[in-house]
Structures are given as C-alpha cells and as structure tokens.
Design a protein around this motif. Structure first.
Motif, PDB file in Angstrom:
ATOM      1  N   THR A 168       6.102  -3.097 -10.506  1.00  0.00           N
ATOM      2  CA  THR A 168       7.435  -2.840  -9.988  1.00  0.00           C
ATOM      3  C   THR A 168       7.540  -3.526  -8.631  1.00  0.00           C
ATOM      4  N   VAL A 169       8.508  -4.427  -8.526  1.00  0.00           N
ATOM      5  CA  VAL A 169       8.727  -5.160  -7.287  1.00  0.00           C
ATOM      6  C   VAL A 169       9.944  -4.555  -6.594  1.00  0.00           C
ATOM      7  N   PHE A 170       9.708  -4.025  -5.403  1.00  0.00           N
ATOM      8  CA  PHE A 170      10.767  -3.506  -4.549  1.00  0.00           C
ATOM      9  C   PHE A 170      11.044  -4.554  -3.480  1.00  0.00           C
ATOM     10  N   ASP A 171      12.160  -4.412  -2.794  1.00  0.00           N
ATOM     11  CA  ASP A 171      12.338  -5.178  -1.565  1.00  0.00           C
ATOM     12  C   ASP A 171      11.293  -4.653  -0.596  1.00  0.00           C
ATOM     13  N   GLY A 172      10.312  -5.453  -0.222  1.00  0.00           N
ATOM     14  CA  GLY A 172       9.319  -5.056   0.761  1.00  0.00           C
ATOM     15  C   GLY A 172       8.017  -4.502   0.230  1.00  0.00           C
ATOM     16  N   ASP A 173       7.857  -4.340  -1.065  1.00  0.00           N
ATOM     17  CA  ASP A 173       6.606  -3.798  -1.603  1.00  0.00           C
ATOM     18  C   ASP A 173       6.511  -4.119  -3.088  1.00  0.00           C
ATOM     19  N   THR A 174       5.286  -4.159  -3.584  1.00  0.00           N
ATOM     20  CA  THR A 174       5.025  -4.298  -5.011  1.00  0.00           C
ATOM     21  C   THR A 174       3.979  -3.261  -5.394  1.00  0.00           C
ATOM     22  N   LEU A 175       4.230  -2.555  -6.500  1.00  0.00           N
ATOM     23  CA  LEU A 175       3.281  -1.578  -7.036  1.00  0.00           C
ATOM     24  C   LEU A 175       2.802  -2.060  -8.389  1.00  0.00           C
ATOM     25  N   PHE A 176       1.527  -1.842  -8.668  1.00  0.00           N
ATOM     26  CA  PHE A 176       0.966  -2.106  -9.983  1.00  0.00           C
ATOM     27  C   PHE A 176       0.620  -0.761 -10.611  1.00  0.00           C
ATOM     28  N   LEU A 177       0.949  -0.607 -11.885  1.00  0.00           N
ATOM     29  CA  LEU A 177       0.739   0.657 -12.575  1.00  0.00           C
ATOM     30  C   LEU A 177       0.010   0.433 -13.887  1.00  0.00           C
ATOM     31  N   SER A 178      -0.666   1.488 -14.356  1.00  0.00           N
ATOM     32  CA  SER A 178      -1.303   1.482 -15.666  1.00  0.00           C
ATOM     33  C   SER A 178      -0.891   2.750 -16.397  1.00  0.00           C
ATOM     34  N   ARG A 179      -0.909   2.654 -17.709  1.00  0.00           N
ATOM     35  CA  ARG A 179      -0.525   3.797 -18.540  1.00  0.00           C
ATOM     36  C   ARG A 179      -1.757   4.640 -18.830  1.00  0.00           C
ATOM     37  N   PHE A 180      -1.623   5.942 -18.593  1.00  0.00           N
ATOM     38  CA  PHE A 180      -2.674   6.929 -18.855  1.00  0.00           C
ATOM     39  C   PHE A 180      -2.126   7.951 -19.837  1.00  0.00           C
ATOM     40  N   PRO A 181      -3.000   8.794 -20.420  1.00  0.00           N
ATOM     41  CA  PRO A 181      -2.505   9.800 -21.373  1.00  0.00           C
ATOM     42  C   PRO A 181      -1.401  10.699 -20.791  1.00  0.00           C
ATOM     43  N   ASP A 182      -1.428  10.935 -19.484  1.00  0.00           N
ATOM     44  CA  ASP A 182      -0.412  11.799 -18.878  1.00  0.00           C
ATOM     45  C   ASP A 182       0.698  11.007 -18.183  1.00  0.00           C
ATOM     46  N   GLY A 183       0.819   9.712 -18.472  1.00  0.00           N
ATOM     47  CA  GLY A 183       1.922   8.923 -17.941  1.00  0.00           C
ATOM     48  C   GLY A 183       1.455   7.717 -17.143  1.00  0.00           C
ATOM     49  N   TRP A 184       2.416   7.027 -16.549  1.00  0.00           N
ATOM     50  CA  TRP A 184       2.144   5.837 -15.754  1.00  0.00           C
ATOM     51  C   TRP A 184       1.687   6.248 -14.369  1.00  0.00           C
TER      52      TRP A 184
ATOM     53  N   VAL B 262      -1.924   2.021  -9.663  1.00  0.00           N
ATOM     54  CA  VAL B 262      -3.288   1.556  -9.447  1.00  0.00           C
ATOM     55  C   VAL B 262      -3.408   0.761  -8.147  1.00  0.00           C
ATOM     56  N   ALA B 263      -2.287   0.244  -7.653  1.00  0.00           N
ATOM     57  CA  ALA B 263      -2.287  -0.483  -6.383  1.00  0.00           C
ATOM     58  C   ALA B 263      -0.893  -0.401  -5.771  1.00  0.00           C
ATOM     59  N   ALA B 264      -0.858  -0.219  -4.443  1.00  0.00           N
ATOM     60  CA  ALA B 264       0.416  -0.095  -3.725  1.00  0.00           C
ATOM     61  C   ALA B 264       0.325  -0.842  -2.406  1.00  0.00           C
ATOM     62  N   GLY B 265       1.492  -1.149  -1.863  1.00  0.00           N
ATOM     63  CA  GLY B 265       1.528  -1.902  -0.619  1.00  0.00           C
ATOM     64  C   GLY B 265       1.050  -3.318  -0.844  1.00  0.00           C
ATOM     65  N   CYS B 266       1.400  -3.888  -1.984  1.00  0.00           N
ATOM     66  CA  CYS B 266       0.907  -5.213  -2.367  1.00  0.00           C
ATOM     67  C   CYS B 266       1.905  -6.305  -1.984  1.00  0.00           C
TER      68      CYS B 266
ATOM     69  N   PRO C 288       4.180  -0.227   3.302  1.00  0.00           N
ATOM     70  CA  PRO C 288       5.469  -0.700   3.800  1.00  0.00           C
ATOM     71  C   PRO C 288       6.629   0.170   3.321  1.00  0.00           C
ATOM     72  N   VAL C 289       7.691   0.156   4.089  1.00  0.00           N
ATOM     73  CA  VAL C 289       8.928   0.810   3.665  1.00  0.00           C
ATOM     74  C   VAL C 289       9.545  -0.084   2.598  1.00  0.00           C
ATOM     75  N   ALA C 290       9.881   0.510   1.477  1.00  0.00           N
ATOM     76  CA  ALA C 290      10.406  -0.285   0.369  1.00  0.00           C
ATOM     77  C   ALA C 290      11.900  -0.065   0.203  1.00  0.00           C
TER      78      ALA C 290
ATOM     79  N   ALA D 162       9.280   7.337  -8.112  1.00  0.00           N
ATOM     80  CA  ALA D 162       8.802   8.674  -7.740  1.00  0.00           C
ATOM     81  C   ALA D 162       7.679   8.584  -6.705  1.00  0.00           C
ATOM     82  N   PHE D 163       6.786   7.605  -6.866  1.00  0.00           N
ATOM     83  CA  PHE D 163       5.721   7.391  -5.893  1.00  0.00           C
ATOM     84  C   PHE D 163       6.304   7.045  -4.527  1.00  0.00           C
ATOM     85  N   ARG D 164       7.232   6.087  -4.503  1.00  0.00           N
ATOM     86  CA  ARG D 164       7.858   5.684  -3.237  1.00  0.00           C
ATOM     87  C   ARG D 164       8.649   6.841  -2.620  1.00  0.00           C
ATOM     88  N   GLU D 165       9.313   7.643  -3.455  1.00  0.00           N
ATOM     89  CA  GLU D 165      10.067   8.789  -2.962  1.00  0.00           C
ATOM     90  C   GLU D 165       9.123   9.840  -2.380  1.00  0.00           C
ATOM     91  N   GLY D 166       7.970  10.034  -3.008  1.00  0.00           N
ATOM     92  CA  GLY D 166       6.965  10.949  -2.468  1.00  0.00           C
ATOM     93  C   GLY D 166       6.498  10.512  -1.090  1.00  0.00           C
TER      94      GLY D 166
END
Length: 142
Positions: free
Chosen positions: A104-120, A123-127, A87-89, A44-48
């Motif tokens: 989450t490892v995409f072709d061309g990008d890695t995202l790091f996420l953390s769980r919060f009360p309202d969802g995942w 925390v870092a993108a374009g890694c 980067p384009v993922a 959803a983040f990448r689609e946004g």
C-alpha cells in the motif's frame, strides 16, 4: 428465417458454465476483494499510529516484524511502536496485491503486507524507495 450462430461464438450451453467460472475467479476472493483487504489493514495500521492506539498498531504487525521490533528494543511492542520514526502518511495512492503479498503506497509512506490465517499483517512500514535497493524501511521483520 433460421438462427445461425456466427463463427467462433460460444454455444449457449457452454456460455453459462464459463460465466460462472469467471464470476468465481473474480468474486470476493479475487484480486478486488484482496485489494480492499490490504488497503483496509494498511489504513487501520496508519490510523492506529495516528491515534496512538499501540495495541491496535501492534496487533496489525506480522509476528516476525513484531518480534524483531521487540527484540531490538528489549521492550514490548506497545511500549516502543510510538517511538519509531514512522513518517506521517497522507491518502492511499496505490494498492498492489500479488498472491499473499501486498503493498500500500500512501503519500509519504509505503507499507508491505502479507496474508496470515487471521488476516493481512504489516511486514514492513515506513518504507521509502532507495537507489540501489528496492526500499529502506523503518520497521521490518527479520
């Protein structure tokens, strides 16, 4: 002929509670459910980003990450997120979940996420992996 239980077999009365406990541990709240949640949030983040939906993209950032981005640019997230050189993922290659942390490892990008009360949240993108350091990220929290 009488039924004889083989040595080491679980007695039937103990088997049902054991199976129920295993189902609870591996059900929706288990790793499989969290893996899908992490993947969905990352996609959803990448689609946004792809559709230039800054409001959705910023809503999927972790609060500290959004605050760091806004304070470094001196503008609201929705104004600056499109200008970040993320980067384009391609497709998702791998999702890892460890407790309340995910990657989450995409072709061309890695995202790091953390769980919060309202969802995942991201925390870092374009890694990208960086020799001598674990990753270098374009967007990350403080």
């Amino acid at each position: 002929m009488a039924y004889r239980r083989s040595p080491g077999a679980f007695p039937a009365p103990l088997l049902a509670p054991l199976l129920a406990a295993m189902l609870l541990l591996t059900g929706c709240g288990g790793a499989g459910g969290r893996t899908a949640e992490v993947r969905d949030a990352a996609v959803a983040f990448r689609e946004g980003l792809r559709t230039e939906d800054a409001a959705t993209t910023c809503a999927l950032l972790a609060p500290a990450t959004r605050d760091t981005l806004e304070s470094s640019e001196g503008k609201p997230c929705v104004t600056v997120i499109a200008g970040e050189e993320l980067p384009v993922a391609g497709p998702v290659r791998r999702v890892d979940v460890y407790g309340n942390q995910g990657r989450t490892v995409f072709d061309g990008d890695t995202l790091f996420l953390s769980r919060f009360p309202d969802g995942w949240k991201v925390v870092a993108a374009g890694c990208t992996p960086d020799p001598g350091r674990p990753y270098t990220c374009v967007v990350e929290g403080g």
